[in-house]
Every structure is written in C-alpha cells, then in structure tokens.
Design a protein around this motif. Structure first.
Motif, PDB file in Angstrom:
ATOM      1  N   HIS A  93       0.825  -1.196   0.000  1.00 35.80           N
ATOM      2  CA  HIS A  93       0.000   0.000   0.000  1.00 35.80           C
ATOM      3  C   HIS A  93       0.860   1.246   0.000  1.00 35.80           C
ATOM      4  O   HIS A  93       1.942   1.261   0.555  1.00 35.80           O
ATOM      5  CB  HIS A  93      -0.935   0.012   1.207  1.00 35.80           C
ATOM      6  CG  HIS A  93      -0.234   0.369   2.486  1.00 35.80           C
ATOM      7  ND1 HIS A  93       0.531  -0.525   3.186  1.00 35.80           N
ATOM      8  CD2 HIS A  93      -0.182   1.534   3.168  1.00 35.80           C
ATOM      9  CE1 HIS A  93       1.024   0.065   4.253  1.00 35.80           C
ATOM     10  NE2 HIS A  93       0.619   1.318   4.270  1.00 35.80           N
ATOM     11  N   GLU A  94       0.413   2.257  -0.665  1.00 32.57           N
ATOM     12  CA  GLU A  94       1.070   3.558  -0.641  1.00 32.57           C
ATOM     13  C   GLU A  94       0.121   4.612  -0.083  1.00 32.57           C
ATOM     14  O   GLU A  94       0.466   5.388   0.778  1.00 32.57           O
ATOM     15  CB  GLU A  94       1.534   3.933  -2.055  1.00 32.57           C
ATOM     16  CG  GLU A  94       2.620   3.005  -2.601  1.00 32.57           C
ATOM     17  CD  GLU A  94       3.039   3.385  -4.006  1.00 32.57           C
ATOM     18  OE1 GLU A  94       2.432   4.329  -4.565  1.00 32.57           O
ATOM     19  OE2 GLU A  94       3.966   2.769  -4.543  1.00 32.57           O
ATOM     20  N   ILE A  95      -1.109   4.625  -0.618  1.00 30.14           N
ATOM     21  CA  ILE A  95      -2.107   5.575  -0.157  1.00 30.14           C
ATOM     22  C   ILE A  95      -3.317   4.783   0.308  1.00 30.14           C
ATOM     23  O   ILE A  95      -3.841   3.945  -0.424  1.00 30.14           O
ATOM     24  CB  ILE A  95      -2.516   6.553  -1.280  1.00 30.14           C
ATOM     25  CG1 ILE A  95      -1.286   7.346  -1.749  1.00 30.14           C
ATOM     26  CG2 ILE A  95      -3.600   7.496  -0.798  1.00 30.14           C
ATOM     27  CD1 ILE A  95      -1.571   8.260  -2.928  1.00 30.14           C
ATOM     28  N   GLU A  96      -3.763   5.021   1.522  1.00 29.38           N
ATOM     29  CA  GLU A  96      -4.894   4.308   2.069  1.00 29.38           C
ATOM     30  C   GLU A  96      -6.140   5.190   2.023  1.00 29.38           C
ATOM     31  O   GLU A  96      -6.213   6.190   2.740  1.00 29.38           O
ATOM     32  CB  GLU A  96      -4.621   3.891   3.519  1.00 29.38           C
ATOM     33  CG  GLU A  96      -3.501   2.881   3.664  1.00 29.38           C
ATOM     34  CD  GLU A  96      -3.209   2.562   5.123  1.00 29.38           C
ATOM     35  OE1 GLU A  96      -2.795   1.436   5.402  1.00 29.38           O
ATOM     36  OE2 GLU A  96      -3.405   3.452   5.973  1.00 29.38           O
ATOM     37  N   LEU A 123      -6.688  -0.190   5.238  1.00 31.19           N
ATOM     38  CA  LEU A 123      -7.336  -0.959   4.180  1.00 31.19           C
ATOM     39  C   LEU A 123      -6.767  -0.573   2.814  1.00 31.19           C
ATOM     40  O   LEU A 123      -6.387   0.582   2.600  1.00 31.19           O
ATOM     41  CB  LEU A 123      -8.844  -0.726   4.188  1.00 31.19           C
ATOM     42  CG  LEU A 123      -9.582  -1.159   5.460  1.00 31.19           C
ATOM     43  CD1 LEU A 123     -11.053  -0.788   5.368  1.00 31.19           C
ATOM     44  CD2 LEU A 123      -9.426  -2.654   5.692  1.00 31.19           C
ATOM     45  N   PRO A 124      -6.737  -1.519   1.880  1.00 24.20           N
ATOM     46  CA  PRO A 124      -6.173  -1.223   0.556  1.00 24.20           C
ATOM     47  C   PRO A 124      -7.111  -0.449  -0.353  1.00 24.20           C
ATOM     48  O   PRO A 124      -6.712   0.006  -1.418  1.00 24.20           O
ATOM     49  CB  PRO A 124      -5.903  -2.624  -0.015  1.00 24.20           C
ATOM     50  CG  PRO A 124      -6.909  -3.497   0.651  1.00 24.20           C
ATOM     51  CD  PRO A 124      -7.069  -2.941   2.033  1.00 24.20           C
ATOM     52  N   GLY A 125      -8.373  -0.316   0.038  1.00 27.00           N
ATOM     53  CA  GLY A 125      -9.338   0.402  -0.786  1.00 27.00           C
ATOM     54  C   GLY A 125     -10.596   0.697   0.004  1.00 27.00           C
ATOM     55  O   GLY A 125     -10.744   0.296   1.165  1.00 27.00           O
ATOM     56  N   ASP A 126     -11.523   1.415  -0.622  1.00 25.18           N
ATOM     57  CA  ASP A 126     -12.793   1.700   0.025  1.00 25.18           C
ATOM     58  C   ASP A 126     -13.576   0.408   0.236  1.00 25.18           C
ATOM     59  O   ASP A 126     -13.511  -0.529  -0.573  1.00 25.18           O
ATOM     60  CB  ASP A 126     -13.627   2.664  -0.833  1.00 25.18           C
ATOM     61  CG  ASP A 126     -12.999   4.053  -0.900  1.00 25.18           C
ATOM     62  OD1 ASP A 126     -12.500   4.527   0.141  1.00 25.18           O
ATOM     63  OD2 ASP A 126     -12.999   4.653  -1.994  1.00 25.18           O
ATOM     64  N   LEU A 127     -14.352   0.375   1.309  1.00 26.54           N
ATOM     65  CA  LEU A 127     -15.159  -0.799   1.592  1.00 26.54           C
ATOM     66  C   LEU A 127     -16.362  -0.872   0.656  1.00 26.54           C
ATOM     67  O   LEU A 127     -16.984   0.151   0.350  1.00 26.54           O
ATOM     68  CB  LEU A 127     -15.659  -0.763   3.037  1.00 26.54           C
ATOM     69  CG  LEU A 127     -14.633  -1.020   4.142  1.00 26.54           C
ATOM     70  CD1 LEU A 127     -15.285  -0.805   5.500  1.00 26.54           C
ATOM     71  CD2 LEU A 127     -14.080  -2.430   4.040  1.00 26.54           C
TER      72      LEU A 127
END
Length: 207
Positions: free
Chosen positions: A4-7, A12-16
């Motif tokens: 991951h770079e930007i959370e 979390l790796p992305g939006d839920l």
C-alpha cells in the motif's frame, strides 16, 4: 496481498464495498510484541545471569557487571524500540467479511483474509489484557513464514498461520461472533471467557 502507498481508509487497501462494514480495528500492544516476539524478558534474564558471573571467582567484578548492565540496557532498548515501531506500523481490521492485516516497517504489505476461509482461530494469552490469535486457513496459506513475520504463528514454518499479535482480550468474543455470522454452516460461537494462560484455546471451531 498488496503493498500500500495511499490508504483511502486507514489500514485498508481500498474503500469498503457497500455491504461490508468495519467491526473492529486496532494495532498490537508494543509491550506484548516486546515480550512475545522480541523476547525481552528472556534477554533480560540472560544478561542478569552474565552480570552475576562477574562476581564469580576469576570474574571481572563490579566493573564487568556494570559493563554488562550497560550493554543490556542498550540491547533491551533496541528491542523495545523495534517492538514500538512494529506496533506503530501495524493495523488489524476486522470487518463482517474479512480480516485485513497491514504491516511492515520497511516494506509495507496488506493481507486480506476472507472470514469464509478461516477454519479456526486459536487463542494464546499474551498478558496485560492482551492475546495472540492464530488463524488457520482452509488450504495452504500462499505467503511464506518470513513474509508474514512477526504476524505469524511461531514454529509453523512449513504451514504458516497468520497471527493477530497482542490484541485486546475484548476482541476474542467479538471475533468468534463475527466468524459465526460470516459462515453459520461452518462456524459456531463459543464462550466469551478468556482461557487460562496455560494453553492456547480455540475461539472459533469448524463444525
């Protein structure tokens, strides 16, 4: 797994997705990591033993003991610092569908563990109101033991099991309940009581 770079959402790796919600989120207690991962208590005992040897016949006496204590302080300080950094760089997230482990000081990683693939969860008390929870997954876990360290069960090198390190005892019944809700056909809830420190106990058992 993904680095991951930007959370978009912390840990979390992305939006839920719309049908997924966070049940619990937290980080390991650095004190628990210091004891169970970096073995600070064992190291302290070893240095104390070495310091006492300075007073044995032929030893270096008070000066040798003082040097040993100084080295011990530096060594333990380094281990405690590593535990603190490891805890600071780690976020565990429990949702109604998965467990997400974001960790790594130099090379951050994000590991998704679908709850439907969790066969069992074993608890080992870590002291001071915290516990280590090992997760046994269906099939062979794709990541190696070293890739997951220290968030992996000790000595299970051939069959790595992800481990939530030094999490609050209050997570134990919550995790058991979430596992049961995620797949009622395979999981059943268990008592919320924290087991005695003598043995690791299952908190979610496959039917």
């Amino acid at each position: 797994m993904m680095e991951h770079e930007i959370e978009p959402v912390k840990g979390l790796p992305g939006d839920l997705p719309k049908d997924e919600a966070i049940v619990w989120q937290g980080s390991p207690a650095w004190q628990g990591l210091a004891r169970s991962v970096f073995h600070t208590r064992l190291v302290a005992v070893w240095f104390a033993f070495v310091a006492m040897l300075a007073f044995v016949a032929g030893g270096t006496g008070l000066l040798g003991a003082a040097i040993t204590v100084g080295v011990a302080a530096l060594g333990l300080g380094l281990l405690v610092g590593l535990a603190w950094l490891q805890a600071r760089s780690t976020v565990y997230t429990l949702t109604n569908k998965r467990i997400v482990m974001r960790f790594g000081m130099a090379l951050p990683k994000c590991v998704n563990l679908p709850l439907a693939l969790v066969e069992s969860a074993d608890l080992k008390p870590a002291g001071l109101g915290h516990a280590d929870i090992a997760l046994k997954m269906h099939g062979r876990f794709p990541l190696g033991w070293l890739q997951m360290w220290p968030h992996v069960r000790p000595w299970k090198v051939g069959t790595p099991q992800p481990m939530l390190r030094a999490v609050p005892d209050a997570l134990v019944p919550l995790l058991a309940e979430t596992l049961a809700k995620a797949d009622p056909a395979r999981h059943r809830p268990v008592a919320a009581a924290v087991p005695t420190p003598s043995d690791a106990q299952p908190i979610g058992v496959a039917a």
